[in-house]
Design a protein around this motif. Sequence first.
Motif, mmCIF file in Angstrom:
data_model
loop_
_atom_site.group_PDB
_atom_site.id
_atom_site.type_symbol
_atom_site.label_atom_id
_atom_site.label_comp_id
_atom_site.label_asym_id
_atom_site.label_seq_id
_atom_site.Cartn_x
_atom_site.Cartn_y
_atom_site.Cartn_z
ATOM 1 N N ARG A 14 6.303 -0.523 5.549
ATOM 2 C CA ARG A 14 7.414 -0.673 6.481
ATOM 3 C C ARG A 14 8.751 -0.382 5.796
ATOM 4 N NH1 ARG A 14 7.215 -0.430 11.553
ATOM 5 N NH2 ARG A 14 5.870 -2.229 11.925
ATOM 6 N N GLU A 15 8.889 -0.843 4.555
ATOM 7 C CA GLU A 15 10.138 -0.625 3.834
ATOM 8 C C GLU A 15 10.376 0.856 3.585
ATOM 9 O OE1 GLU A 15 11.885 -1.978 -0.466
ATOM 10 O OE2 GLU A 15 11.037 -3.541 0.827
ATOM 11 N N VAL A 45 12.103 -0.234 14.151
ATOM 12 C CA VAL A 45 12.080 -1.669 13.875
ATOM 13 C C VAL A 45 13.357 -2.294 14.435
ATOM 14 C CG1 VAL A 45 10.724 -1.347 11.768
ATOM 15 C CG2 VAL A 45 13.224 -1.440 11.613
ATOM 16 N N SER A 46 13.422 -3.604 14.382
ATOM 17 C CA SER A 46 14.632 -4.292 14.818
ATOM 18 C C SER A 46 15.647 -4.317 13.692
ATOM 19 C CB SER A 46 14.300 -5.721 15.243
ATOM 20 O OG SER A 46 13.876 -6.478 14.119
ATOM 21 N N LYS A 47 16.926 -4.397 14.062
ATOM 22 C CA LYS A 47 17.965 -4.478 13.045
ATOM 23 C C LYS A 47 17.821 -5.728 12.179
ATOM 24 C CE LYS A 47 22.393 -4.998 14.095
ATOM 25 N NZ LYS A 47 23.816 -4.711 14.447
ATOM 26 N N PRO A 48 17.487 -6.886 12.752
ATOM 27 C CA PRO A 48 17.295 -8.053 11.890
ATOM 28 C C PRO A 48 16.212 -7.846 10.836
ATOM 29 C CG PRO A 48 17.582 -8.755 14.156
ATOM 30 C CD PRO A 48 17.469 -7.259 14.180
ATOM 31 N N LEU A 49 15.181 -7.055 11.178
ATOM 32 C CA LEU A 49 14.126 -6.811 10.187
ATOM 33 C C LEU A 49 14.646 -5.965 9.034
ATOM 34 C CD1 LEU A 49 11.150 -7.409 9.630
ATOM 35 C CD2 LEU A 49 10.576 -5.230 10.727
ATOM 36 N N LEU A 52 16.443 -8.296 6.912
ATOM 37 C CA LEU A 52 15.504 -9.188 6.234
ATOM 38 C C LEU A 52 14.905 -8.515 5.007
ATOM 39 C CD1 LEU A 52 13.855 -11.845 6.191
ATOM 40 C CD2 LEU A 52 12.164 -10.671 7.623
ATOM 41 N N TYR A 53 14.569 -7.230 5.128
ATOM 42 C CA TYR A 53 13.929 -6.500 4.031
ATOM 43 C C TYR A 53 14.941 -6.041 2.981
ATOM 44 C CZ TYR A 53 9.268 -6.057 6.171
ATOM 45 O OH TYR A 53 8.009 -6.300 6.682
ATOM 46 N N GLU A 58 24.945 -1.963 2.091
ATOM 47 C CA GLU A 58 25.162 -1.531 0.709
ATOM 48 C C GLU A 58 23.859 -1.542 -0.077
ATOM 49 O OE1 GLU A 58 27.198 -3.665 -3.020
ATOM 50 O OE2 GLU A 58 28.661 -2.963 -1.544
ATOM 51 N N ASP A 59 23.069 -2.600 0.072
ATOM 52 C CA ASP A 59 21.797 -2.674 -0.644
ATOM 53 C C ASP A 59 20.825 -1.608 -0.148
ATOM 54 O OD1 ASP A 59 22.677 -4.757 -2.191
ATOM 55 O OD2 ASP A 59 21.691 -6.316 -1.016
ATOM 56 N N LEU A 60 20.847 -1.341 1.140
ATOM 57 C CA LEU A 60 19.995 -0.295 1.699
ATOM 58 C C LEU A 60 20.368 1.065 1.127
ATOM 59 C CD1 LEU A 60 17.895 0.792 3.689
ATOM 60 C CD2 LEU A 60 19.644 0.717 5.478
ATOM 61 N N PHE A 61 21.653 1.350 1.071
ATOM 62 C CA PHE A 61 22.109 2.631 0.526
ATOM 63 C C PHE A 61 21.740 2.748 -0.953
ATOM 64 C CE2 PHE A 61 25.795 5.552 -0.638
ATOM 65 C CZ PHE A 61 25.213 6.663 -0.064
ATOM 66 N N THR A 62 21.908 1.673 -1.701
ATOM 67 C CA THR A 62 21.530 1.682 -3.113
ATOM 68 C C THR A 62 20.036 1.940 -3.284
ATOM 69 O OG1 THR A 62 23.314 0.147 -3.674
ATOM 70 C CG2 THR A 62 21.516 0.332 -5.255
ATOM 71 N N ALA A 63 19.226 1.323 -2.430
ATOM 72 C CA ALA A 63 17.777 1.537 -2.503
ATOM 73 C C ALA A 63 17.432 2.995 -2.203
ATOM 74 C CB ALA A 63 17.068 0.606 -1.518
#
Length: 226
Positions: A14-15, A45-49, A52-53, A58-63
């Motif tokens: 999912r990630e 997926v939902s935005k809260p998910l 959650l992950y 910022e963390d999403l962009f870094t990942a």
Amino acid sequence: MGAVKTKRMPRAVREQQMLDAAVRIFGQRGYMAASMDEIAELAGVSKPLVYLYLNSKEDLFTACIRREAGALVEAVRAGVRRDLPADRQLWEGLGAFFTHTGENPDAWSVLHLQARTHGEPFAAEVTAMREEIVAFVTQLILAGAREAHRDPDLPEREVAGLAEALVGAAESLAAWANVTPGVSARQAAATLMNFAWAGLGDLMAGRPWAPPEEQPDSTPGSPHTG
């Protein structure tokens, strides 16, 4: 009602779906314009998910940067067979680089354009990737020089500068190739080889180009003696 329904699947899978969607949105819309709503919708997926992950935008962009940087470095390394002559190694490395950036234009946009223009910590992630590629190219050039003549007078610092220039040229050429219709990875790699290899080949063979000796009476702005 109206909430995004998701099938159960392993968190890692999912990630990766979320990262795939984020790379596409960030690459096409830019970091500032991209929204978590768009990313969640594209990922199914939902935005809260997503939060959650991956905690935050910022963390999403870094990942995304870390994943795509690792994939690019791995593609270049995997594309080079170390049993080949130096020019073939460089040719295959460039081919792998341009193939990967051409097949993943959104990822290249994230790395080459978005991450560099939004400050830390994003720029630092790309710098680490770039340093790894420069170090790899440096070792390719050094190995080629040793292959060409057993005791090369080729300082590693100078080679590192050559590698830095070559990687910079490759980055610019990839950005150009991705927006220029009809330019294949092979054509881009051949362009850079034709630009760089004549000089590198002579350097590895112990025939470096040297600037002309400065003449005291012919420096710019000095008067001529008669």
